[in-house]
Write a protein that holds these residues in place. Structure first.
Motif, PDB file in Angstrom:
ATOM      1  N   GLU A   1      45.304  38.243  40.177  1.00 39.40           N
ATOM      2  CA  GLU A   1      44.011  38.923  40.173  1.00 39.40           C
ATOM      3  C   GLU A   1      42.873  37.911  40.290  1.00 39.40           C
ATOM      4  O   GLU A   1      41.894  38.132  41.011  1.00 39.40           O
ATOM      5  CB  GLU A   1      43.862  39.767  38.904  1.00 39.40           C
ATOM      6  N   ALA A   2      43.002  36.777  39.602  1.00 39.28           N
ATOM      7  CA  ALA A   2      41.976  35.734  39.681  1.00 39.28           C
ATOM      8  C   ALA A   2      41.876  35.170  41.099  1.00 39.28           C
ATOM      9  O   ALA A   2      40.769  34.930  41.596  1.00 39.28           O
ATOM     10  CB  ALA A   2      42.299  34.620  38.684  1.00 39.28           C
ATOM     11  N   ARG A   3      43.017  34.971  41.740  1.00 42.71           N
ATOM     12  CA  ARG A   3      43.014  34.496  43.136  1.00 42.71           C
ATOM     13  C   ARG A   3      42.275  35.501  44.026  1.00 42.71           C
ATOM     14  O   ARG A   3      41.481  35.108  44.892  1.00 42.71           O
ATOM     15  CB  ARG A   3      44.437  34.316  43.653  1.00 42.71           C
ATOM     16  N   ALA A   4      42.560  36.782  43.830  1.00 44.96           N
ATOM     17  CA  ALA A   4      41.912  37.825  44.628  1.00 44.96           C
ATOM     18  C   ALA A   4      40.399  37.839  44.405  1.00 44.96           C
ATOM     19  O   ALA A   4      39.648  38.228  45.298  1.00 44.96           O
ATOM     20  CB  ALA A   4      42.517  39.191  44.304  1.00 44.96           C
ATOM     21  N   GLN A   5      39.954  37.413  43.225  1.00 46.89           N
ATOM     22  CA  GLN A   5      38.521  37.331  42.925  1.00 46.89           C
ATOM     23  C   GLN A   5      37.894  36.052  43.484  1.00 46.89           C
ATOM     24  O   GLN A   5      36.698  35.853  43.362  1.00 46.89           O
ATOM     25  CB  GLN A   5      38.298  37.359  41.406  1.00 46.89           C
ATOM     26  N   GLY A   6      38.719  35.174  44.055  1.00 46.84           N
ATOM     27  CA  GLY A   6      38.214  33.927  44.605  1.00 46.84           C
ATOM     28  C   GLY A   6      38.124  32.794  43.601  1.00 46.84           C
ATOM     29  O   GLY A   6      37.532  31.748  43.877  1.00 46.84           O
ATOM     30  N   ARG A   7      38.732  32.984  42.443  1.00 43.51           N
ATOM     31  CA  ARG A   7      38.718  31.929  41.421  1.00 43.51           C
ATOM     32  C   ARG A   7      39.639  30.793  41.875  1.00 43.51           C
ATOM     33  O   ARG A   7      40.660  31.035  42.509  1.00 43.51           O
ATOM     34  CB  ARG A   7      39.183  32.485  40.082  1.00 43.51           C
ATOM     35  N   THR A   8      39.299  29.554  41.519  1.00 40.49           N
ATOM     36  CA  THR A   8      40.104  28.414  41.979  1.00 40.49           C
ATOM     37  C   THR A   8      40.680  27.571  40.845  1.00 40.49           C
ATOM     38  O   THR A   8      41.663  26.862  41.050  1.00 40.49           O
ATOM     39  CB  THR A   8      39.267  27.494  42.893  1.00 40.49           C
ATOM     40  N   ARG A   9      40.082  27.630  39.670  1.00 42.38           N
ATOM     41  CA  ARG A   9      40.545  26.788  38.566  1.00 42.38           C
ATOM     42  C   ARG A   9      40.312  27.517  37.247  1.00 42.38           C
ATOM     43  O   ARG A   9      39.201  27.988  36.990  1.00 42.38           O
ATOM     44  CB  ARG A   9      39.790  25.462  38.570  1.00 42.38           C
ATOM     45  N   LEU A  10      41.363  27.614  36.425  1.00 40.58           N
ATOM     46  CA  LEU A  10      41.267  28.353  35.172  1.00 40.58           C
ATOM     47  C   LEU A  10      41.864  27.558  34.033  1.00 40.58           C
ATOM     48  O   LEU A  10      42.877  26.867  34.205  1.00 40.58           O
ATOM     49  CB  LEU A  10      42.017  29.684  35.277  1.00 40.58           C
ATOM     50  N   LEU A  11      41.283  27.708  32.859  1.00 42.22           N
ATOM     51  CA  LEU A  11      41.735  27.054  31.644  1.00 42.22           C
ATOM     52  C   LEU A  11      42.450  28.067  30.749  1.00 42.22           C
ATOM     53  O   LEU A  11      41.987  29.188  30.567  1.00 42.22           O
ATOM     54  CB  LEU A  11      40.530  26.478  30.886  1.00 42.22           C
ATOM     55  N   ALA A  12      43.578  27.648  30.193  1.00 49.51           N
ATOM     56  CA  ALA A  12      44.264  28.418  29.152  1.00 49.51           C
ATOM     57  C   ALA A  12      44.503  27.466  27.988  1.00 49.51           C
ATOM     58  O   ALA A  12      44.755  26.271  28.192  1.00 49.51           O
ATOM     59  CB  ALA A  12      45.585  28.984  29.659  1.00 49.51           C
TER      60      ALA A  12
END
Length: 170
Positions: free
Chosen positions: A121-132
């Motif tokens: 879903e994040a990829r589909a939103q155009g997100r490129t880098r995420l922290l967990a």
């Protein structure tokens, strides 16, 4: 088969059952629940679900938005996952992704499945880098994040104690 769905008032009783299973004290990450939320009554629950549908995350700043999904199977709420926007102090502490699986549903791979789905879903939103992030010693969360491609950055000190930090490059 489990599904990720948007929070819904239709599952009030199922959500309360999951909430009760956590018991007092443990953090239910992924649900966006605050101490100010009154979820026992139908009206309070409906107000909370409405807030989740379109309001800012309940972070102290309230400046970033959040996508909430519930992990549901056969109308049972098994957990929740949140995808947060922004790069403020709250996101640097809590991460862009937060999730929780109710105790009786753990050990089935639901966390990895939900994390993989929210990364899509994040990829589909155009997100490129995420922290967990996860607490040191939370081996199940460490394995889940690593299994889904999270790269360990290190342990960061926060006002609430140390947290293991992982990055996803999408």
């Amino acid at each position: 088969m489990p599904r990720l769905i948007a929070p819904t008032v239709r599952l009030h009783d199922a959500w309360l059952e999951a909430h009760a299973e956590w018991g007092r004290g443990p953090h239910e990450d992924g649900f966006g629940l605050t101490g100010a939320d009154e979820v026992a009554s139908r009206a309070g629950f409906a107000a909370w679900v409405a807030r989740l549908a379109g309001q800012p995350d309940p972070a102290p700043t309230g400046r970033h938005r959040c996508t909430y999904r519930w992990i549901v199977e056969d109308d049972r709420v098994l957990g929740g996952i949140a995808l947060r926007d922004g790069d403020d102090d709250y996101v640097r502490w809590a991460g862009h992704i937060g999730y929780g699986i109710r105790p009786s549903a753990r050990g089935r791979g639901l966390g990895a499945w939900a994390l993989g789905s929210i990364l899509d879903e994040a990829r589909a939103q155009g997100r490129t880098r995420l922290l967990a992030v996860c607490a040191p010693g939370n081996a199940a969360s460490e394995r889940t994040i690593e299994r889904c491609g999270g790269v360990f950055e290190g342990v960061g000190e926060t006002e609430f104690g140390p947290l293991r930090r992982y990055w996803f490059e999408l």
